[in-house]
Design an enzyme around this catalytic site. Structure first.
Site, PDB file in Angstrom:
ATOM      1  CB  SER A  32      27.807 -39.693  26.724  1.00 10.39           C
ATOM      2  OG  SER A  32      29.136 -40.065  26.379  1.00 10.39           O
ATOM      3  CD  GLU A  57      34.356 -38.508  16.478  1.00  8.46           C
ATOM      4  OE1 GLU A  57      33.817 -38.810  15.396  1.00  8.46           O
ATOM      5  OE2 GLU A  57      33.865 -38.811  17.584  1.00  8.46           O
ATOM      6  CD  GLU A  97      28.353 -33.606  18.871  1.00  2.00           C
ATOM      7  OE1 GLU A  97      27.512 -34.493  19.002  1.00  2.00           O
ATOM      8  OE2 GLU A  97      29.345 -33.721  18.136  1.00  2.00           O
ATOM      9  CD1 TRP A 153      23.791 -43.723  12.325  1.00  2.00           C
ATOM     10  CD2 TRP A 153      23.967 -45.198  10.653  1.00  2.00           C
ATOM     11  NE1 TRP A 153      22.537 -44.201  12.057  1.00  2.00           N
ATOM     12  CE2 TRP A 153      22.616 -45.110  11.033  1.00  2.00           C
ATOM     13  CE3 TRP A 153      24.322 -46.060   9.614  1.00  2.00           C
ATOM     14  CZ2 TRP A 153      21.618 -45.858  10.418  1.00  2.00           C
ATOM     15  CZ3 TRP A 153      23.324 -46.802   8.994  1.00  2.00           C
ATOM     16  CH2 TRP A 153      21.982 -46.702   9.408  1.00  2.00           C
ATOM     17  N   GLY A 189      31.465 -40.003  23.291  1.00  2.00           N
ATOM     18  CA  GLY A 189      31.910 -41.401  23.325  1.00  2.00           C
ATOM     19  C   GLY A 189      32.509 -41.831  24.659  1.00  2.00           C
ATOM     20  CG  HIS A 225      31.968 -34.726  14.977  1.00  2.00           C
ATOM     21  ND1 HIS A 225      32.976 -35.326  15.685  1.00  2.00           N
ATOM     22  CD2 HIS A 225      30.803 -35.136  15.528  1.00  2.00           C
ATOM     23  CE1 HIS A 225      32.432 -36.082  16.626  1.00  2.00           C
ATOM     24  NE2 HIS A 225      31.123 -35.986  16.551  1.00  2.00           N
ATOM     25  N   GLY A 244      25.647 -40.256  18.741  1.00  2.00           N
ATOM     26  CA  GLY A 244      26.652 -41.124  18.125  1.00  2.00           C
ATOM     27  C   GLY A 244      26.369 -42.583  18.446  1.00  2.00           C
ATOM     28  N   GLY A 245      27.071 -43.120  19.444  1.00  2.00           N
ATOM     29  CA  GLY A 245      26.986 -44.544  19.784  1.00  2.00           C
ATOM     30  C   GLY A 245      25.561 -45.067  19.916  1.00  2.00           C
TER      31      GLY A 245
END
Ligand code: PGA
Length: 252
Positions: free
Chosen positions: A215, A99, A169, A10, A175, A97, A236-237
């Site tokens: 994605s 990020e 990933e 999330w 994203g 991750h 994710g999204g």
């Protein structure tokens, strides 16, 4: 036989009330889903883990955190330890991750410490790896992923390694709405499995769950998951809407 997994990351989204609605909607729907040799993992923000743990107790999903600090306790303001996560019955934790690598400068060495700290408390790391676009365009994506695994995972003894889930990933797919093609995902997943076989053995490689992330959505999940070395996804999204997330789960 390896477990197939769909995990929802999330990230930093949802208020408490919205998170409670989402988790309850997913939990209710999962009551009617037969998960054979498969698992659903929900990774809400840490602040909501206690609420999610209460829901998880009566439901068909496992709980994951998005991050941890590699110490049991101490003067690390703002951080959360694997011991604390364990006390909430958290089963998984996302590590590495892109990020966190990018915005928090997390190094291979630091990630190795997190992996060890989690395994000490019987929490399974979901270890993310993947290349940025210039690395793929420069044909360095295999070397980049190899180094990420070697530096942060391959110090583990085989018994410990069997607890690790890997998520490939590609950073350019996260994203962006541009997912890796099923062929690109399969090629990298097969490569990762081969690396594990070389480092450990074929049985361990065959039993390792390797997820695709970037994605992945309700439309493309089935084709991605149909690849022989793609064992599910880190989402994710598309994990922020119950209906779409459940569509992805049904592609397992
Ligand atoms: P995305 O994110 O599905 O929104 O691309 C995946 C991830 O970052 O784990």
């Amino acid at each position: 036989m390896r477990t197939r997994i769909v995990a929802g990351n999330w990230k930093m989204n949802k208020t408490f009330d919205d998170a409670e609605v989402l988790i309850t909607d997913i939990a209710d729907a999962l009551d009617d889903v037969a998960l054979e040799n498969a698992e659903v993992v929900l990774c809400p923000p840490a602040l909501y883990l206690e609420m999610a743990a209460d829901v998880a107790e009566e439901s068909n999903f496992s709980l994951g955190a998005q991050n941890c600090y590699p110490a049991d306790s101490g003067a690390y303001t703002g951080e959360i330890s694997p011991l604390m996560l364990h006390s909430l019955k958290v089963n998984y934790c996302i590590i590495g991750h892109s990020e966190r690598r990018k915005y928090f400068n997390e190094s291979h060495e630091f990630l190795a410490k997190k992996v060890d700290a989690l395994l000490n408390h019987e929490i399974r790391p979901i270890f993310c790896c993947g290349e940025v676009l210039p690395e793929r365009e420069g044909n360095r994506h295999f070397a980049v992923v190899k180094k990420q695994l070697e530096e942060s995972l391959f110090h583990l003894a085989v018994e410990a390694f069997t607890q690790v889930v890997i998520a490939y990933e590609p950073v350019w797919a996260i994203g962006t709405g541009v997912n890796a093609t099923p062929a690109q995902a399969q090629e990298m997943h097969a490569y990762i499995r081969q690396l594990i076989a070389t480092k450990y053995d074929h049985e361990t490689a065959g039993n390792t769950t390797i997820l695709y992330g970037g994605s992945c959505n309700g439309k493309n999940a089935a084709e991605l998951f149909s690849q022989p070395d793609v064992d599910g996804g880190l989402i994710g999204g598309a994990s922020l809407k119950a209906e779409e997330f459940l569509q992805i789960v049904s592609a397992l």
